[in-house]
Motif scaffolding. Structure first.
Motif, PDB file in Angstrom:
ATOM      1  N   GLN A 286      50.809  40.586  42.307  1.00 45.70           N
ATOM      2  CA  GLN A 286      51.318  40.767  42.422  1.00 45.70           C
ATOM      3  C   GLN A 286      52.285  39.751  42.801  1.00 45.70           C
ATOM      4  N   ALA A 287      52.884  39.324  44.206  1.00 48.83           N
ATOM      5  CA  ALA A 287      52.629  38.198  44.158  1.00 48.83           C
ATOM      6  C   ALA A 287      52.875  36.868  43.414  1.00 48.83           C
ATOM      7  N   PHE A 288      52.060  36.578  43.302  1.00 48.17           N
ATOM      8  CA  PHE A 288      51.976  35.115  42.164  1.00 48.17           C
ATOM      9  C   PHE A 288      52.184  35.327  40.270  1.00 48.17           C
ATOM     10  N   LEU A 289      51.900  36.403  40.166  1.00 48.79           N
ATOM     11  CA  LEU A 289      53.056  37.430  38.554  1.00 48.79           C
ATOM     12  C   LEU A 289      54.553  37.105  39.252  1.00 48.79           C
ATOM     13  N   GLN A 290      54.759  37.167  40.216  1.00 50.63           N
ATOM     14  CA  GLN A 290      56.644  37.688  39.983  1.00 50.63           C
ATOM     15  C   GLN A 290      56.548  35.786  40.180  1.00 50.63           C
ATOM     16  N   LYS A 291      55.873  35.407  40.470  1.00 53.14           N
ATOM     17  CA  LYS A 291      56.659  33.630  40.683  1.00 53.14           C
ATOM     18  C   LYS A 291      57.149  33.295  39.010  1.00 53.14           C
ATOM     19  N   GLN A 292      55.666  33.776  38.322  1.00 54.43           N
ATOM     20  CA  GLN A 292      55.295  32.889  36.789  1.00 54.43           C
ATOM     21  C   GLN A 292      56.777  33.478  36.163  1.00 54.43           C
ATOM     22  N   THR A 293      57.159  32.179  34.817  1.00 53.23           N
ATOM     23  CA  THR A 293      58.149  32.405  34.239  1.00 53.23           C
ATOM     24  C   THR A 293      57.940  31.681  33.218  1.00 53.23           C
ATOM     25  N   ALA A 294      58.423  31.909  32.146  1.00 53.34           N
ATOM     26  CA  ALA A 294      58.108  32.093  30.780  1.00 53.34           C
ATOM     27  C   ALA A 294      57.921  30.188  30.101  1.00 53.34           C
ATOM     28  N   LYS A 295      58.183  29.340  30.996  1.00 52.40           N
ATOM     29  CA  LYS A 295      58.410  27.867  31.447  1.00 52.40           C
ATOM     30  C   LYS A 295      56.693  27.745  30.783  1.00 52.40           C
ATOM     31  N   LYS A 296      56.027  28.256  31.487  1.00 55.28           N
ATOM     32  CA  LYS A 296      54.571  27.736  32.081  1.00 55.28           C
ATOM     33  C   LYS A 296      53.502  28.567  32.097  1.00 55.28           C
ATOM     34  N   PRO A 297      52.695  28.739  30.823  1.00 55.66           N
ATOM     35  CA  PRO A 297      51.536  29.875  30.968  1.00 55.66           C
ATOM     36  C   PRO A 297      50.893  29.941  32.100  1.00 55.66           C
ATOM     37  N   PHE A 298      50.485  30.850  32.023  1.00 56.49           N
ATOM     38  CA  PHE A 298      49.385  31.294  33.414  1.00 56.49           C
ATOM     39  C   PHE A 298      48.021  31.792  33.363  1.00 56.49           C
ATOM     40  N   PHE A 299      47.037  31.120  34.319  1.00 58.74           N
ATOM     41  CA  PHE A 299      45.289  32.071  33.720  1.00 58.74           C
ATOM     42  C   PHE A 299      45.579  32.696  35.206  1.00 58.74           C
ATOM     43  N   LEU A 300      45.846  34.455  35.943  1.00 61.12           N
ATOM     44  CA  LEU A 300      45.621  35.281  36.403  1.00 61.12           C
ATOM     45  C   LEU A 300      44.288  35.690  36.503  1.00 61.12           C
ATOM     46  N   TYR A 301      42.781  35.223  37.351  1.00 64.03           N
ATOM     47  CA  TYR A 301      41.761  35.782  37.862  1.00 64.03           C
ATOM     48  C   TYR A 301      41.349  36.574  39.212  1.00 64.03           C
ATOM     49  N   LEU A 302      41.528  37.899  38.553  1.00 64.01           N
ATOM     50  CA  LEU A 302      41.196  39.359  39.266  1.00 64.01           C
ATOM     51  C   LEU A 302      40.408  39.982  39.852  1.00 64.01           C
ATOM     52  N   PRO A 303      39.191  39.182  40.284  1.00 66.74           N
ATOM     53  CA  PRO A 303      37.847  39.970  40.266  1.00 66.74           C
ATOM     54  C   PRO A 303      38.051  40.941  41.272  1.00 66.74           C
ATOM     55  N   LEU A 304      38.053  42.128  41.159  1.00 72.83           N
ATOM     56  CA  LEU A 304      38.115  42.816  42.616  1.00 72.83           C
ATOM     57  C   LEU A 304      37.028  42.974  43.685  1.00 72.83           C
ATOM     58  N   ALA A 305      37.256  43.927  44.706  1.00 68.10           N
ATOM     59  CA  ALA A 305      35.685  43.918  45.233  1.00 68.10           C
ATOM     60  C   ALA A 305      35.068  45.564  45.145  1.00 68.10           C
ATOM     61  N   ALA A 306      36.180  45.958  44.708  1.00 66.74           N
ATOM     62  CA  ALA A 306      35.468  47.692  44.124  1.00 66.74           C
ATOM     63  C   ALA A 306      35.244  47.688  42.791  1.00 66.74           C
ATOM     64  N   PRO A 307      34.680  49.382  42.642  1.00 67.58           N
ATOM     65  CA  PRO A 307      33.931  50.201  43.899  1.00 67.58           C
ATOM     66  C   PRO A 307      32.440  49.785  44.298  1.00 67.58           C
ATOM     67  N   HIS A 308      32.681  48.470  43.964  1.00 67.46           N
ATOM     68  CA  HIS A 308      31.210  48.038  44.564  1.00 67.46           C
ATOM     69  C   HIS A 308      30.813  48.878  46.309  1.00 67.46           C
ATOM     70  N   THR A 309      30.256  48.837  46.831  1.00 68.68           N
ATOM     71  CA  THR A 309      30.079  49.169  48.514  1.00 68.68           C
ATOM     72  C   THR A 309      30.722  48.125  49.363  1.00 68.68           C
ATOM     73  N   PRO A 310      31.341  48.766  50.169  1.00 71.78           N
ATOM     74  CA  PRO A 310      31.373  49.999  50.577  1.00 71.78           C
ATOM     75  C   PRO A 310      32.662  50.868  49.855  1.00 71.78           C
ATOM     76  N   TRP A 311      31.700  52.055  49.475  1.00 73.97           N
ATOM     77  CA  TRP A 311      33.137  52.859  49.106  1.00 73.97           C
ATOM     78  C   TRP A 311      33.863  53.149  49.747  1.00 73.97           C
ATOM     79  N   VAL A 312      35.564  52.985  49.839  1.00 74.60           N
ATOM     80  CA  VAL A 312      36.533  53.324  50.487  1.00 74.60           C
ATOM     81  C   VAL A 312      37.875  53.448  49.859  1.00 74.60           C
TER      82      VAL A 312
END
Length: 509
Positions: free
Chosen positions: A252-278
């Motif tokens: 979210q912090a990365f997205l909130q810094k972005q503007t319409a002046k420059k395109p962005f690519f955010l790769y967001l590989p989560l660690a879930a729901p892989h173990t540990p199931w927490v």
């Protein structure tokens, strides 16, 4: 009939055609579309309620994404386990072309992506994108060694086929390679899976806190389920339950810094729901599927947070959002019976397997004004197709593209029902079984699951089949092996698989 062609020429012709007929970025558009790629970890096709309404897990935010975009019913991970799929997603190459043809890296492993290899991030960066990765990396970083151990680095496979000895790592020094050297401007990562040490974060290759603490591990007798993690080094303040919220906050912090002046690519590989199931306290007991279901519903809520951030920042309208999983779920048959929930949907098997449950995954794409809302595609596709698709999106062609990536842009824009030029889709299992899919037919080179479902390997009997052949149109559950009844189809698919494995350039229809 198939023929080898120069990848750059093919993509140039296709890309030029797309622009001419208005399928690419239009001239009056201020910038190319932003891209947010959310990759869940070990989440099954049937865990998304839009795919499996009878399931016991509810995913309203992912369902919303599907209602606003295109839901794929026949999408696949290139491998049935973590590291190989992530390599393919970023490089557009099948994982068995890498230095680790079978298996996964660990937290003390060195970087798998080859130096100077074109990646999705480097392609987009050279075309003006701000690039970032936040989440589970699991592709290795080049940890620096302690004095006196420099000779270990002379072995090109050191830290790849077996991870480094943590006693040989100098954690006070910044790793020499990782996400920031393969095209990402910004990175905030967990080195590997959440059940693999070291348990720590790296931000732009710098440890946010040295791993000076130690955990004895958790629930080693659960069979790699529940709140399981391995013993090993960790940062003193590391909180397993806090990992998913931390990734979302950083994204979210990365997205909130972005503007319409420059395109962005955010790769967001989560660690879930892989173990540990927490799951966090807020989600504990929320589902009807125990810790796994609770954790999966928290993943869904995390997707909702990202969608809301895109909306409130005004970025949503020009942002492609992709949701996928890196492979099938670790969900045994006894879990299906216990919770009345088919995590892999109607498909046979689970994570690790050559069966469909190992690699058929949820895959959804939303692109406002471009992708028809509520649409469904039955096209057979693979996560390796991201690079070629991005190449078409930016309309500035790479000199050459990797062997195994084909653009799905025509499908997204309703101009084609199949992936243009893609001769087949190849899968690899956790123990190295190859499977190839062409049309309705699927061939598995070997008997057994090839992965985590028992039996994983079966020795052929005299006079019996040595592999498996299924017609998925009539046998989606892969119950009727037609290997001996269809020798011509076996020969055709075997020869095509061999040609793909041996090819050094793109093989097309």
């Amino acid at each position: 009939m198939f023929r080898l062609i120069k990848a750059g020429l093919a993509v140039g012709l296709v890309g030029g055609l797309l622009v001419c007929i208005g399928m690419g970025v239009t001239a009056d558009q201020k910038q190319p579309p932003n891209i947010v790629y959310i990759l869940a970890d070990d989440m099954g096709y049937g865990d998304v309620s839009a795919n499996n309404p009878a399931g016991q897990i509810k995913t309203p935010f992912i369902d919303q994404l599907a209602a606003e975009g295109m839901r794929f019913t026949d999408a696949h991970s290139p491998s049935s386990v973590c590291t190989p799929t992530r390599y393919s997603l970023l490089t557009g190459r099948y994982p068995w072309r890498s230095r680790l043809p079978v298996g996964v890296l660990r937290g003390y492993s060195r970087t798998l992506i080859e130096p100077d290899r074109l990646t999705v991030a480097s392609l987009l960066k050279r075309n003006g994108y701000q690039t970032a990765v936040v989440g589970k990396w699991h592709l290795g970083v080049d940890w620096q060694v302690t004095p006196g151990n420099e000779s270990l680095l002379n072995n090109p496979t050191y830290g790849i086929k077996a991870e480094m000895n943590p006693d040989h790592i100098d954690f006070s020094r910044q790793p020499l390679a990782g996400p920031n050297t393969v095209g990402f401007d910004y990175s905030f990562i967990l080195p590997a899976s959440l059940d693999m040490p070291p348990y720590c974060y790296l931000e732009n290759h710098r440890l946010t806190e040295l791993p000076t603490a130690y955990t004895k591990g958790s629930k080693p007798d659960t069979g790699y389920t529940g709140a399981f993690w391995r013993e090993g080094k960790m940062s003193p303040s590391f909180d397993f339950k806090g990992v998913l919220p931390t990734f979302i906050t950083k994204a979210q912090a990365f997205l909130q810094k972005q503007t319409a002046k420059k395109p962005f690519f955010l790769y967001l590989p989560l660690a879930a729901p892989h173990t540990p199931w927490v799951p966090s306290d807020q989600y504990t007991g929320k589902s009807k599927v125990g810790e796994y279901g609770d954790f999966t519903e928290q993943v869904d809520a995390a997707v909702g947070q990202i969608l809301e951030t895109l909306k409130t920042t005004g970025l949503a309208d020009n942002t492609i959002v992709i949701f996928a999983s890196d492979n099938g779920p670790y969900w045994r048959e006894d879990f299906i019976a216990r919770f009345n929930h088919q995590s892999a949907g109607e498909f046979r098997g689970m994570k690790g397997d050559a069966f469909e449950g190992g690699h058929r995954i949820p895959f959804i794409v939303r692109w406002p004004g471009k992708v028809k809302a509520g649409s469904v595609s039955d096209a057979t596709t693979t996560l390796a197709n991201l690079l070629a698709t991005c190449n078409d999106l930016v309309s500035k062609k790479a000199a050459s593209l990797p062997e195994d990536s084909y653009s799905i842009l025509p499908i997204l824009l309703g101009k084609s029902k199949t992936v243009p030029g893609q001769p087949a889709v190849v899968h690899s299992s956790s123990i190295g079984y190859y499977a190839i899919r062409k049309g309705d037919w699927k061939l598995i080179e070997g008997l057994g699951s090839g992965g985590f479902t028992v039996p994983k390997e079966i020795k052929p009997e005299a006079g019996g089949p040595v592999g498996q052949l299924y017609n998925l149109a009539s046998d989606i559950g892969e119950t009727n092996n037609l290997y001996q009844q269809n020798p011509e189809k076996v020969r055709e698919l075997t020869e095509l698989l061999t040609r793909i494995k041996q090819s050094k350039t793109k093989l097309t229809q």
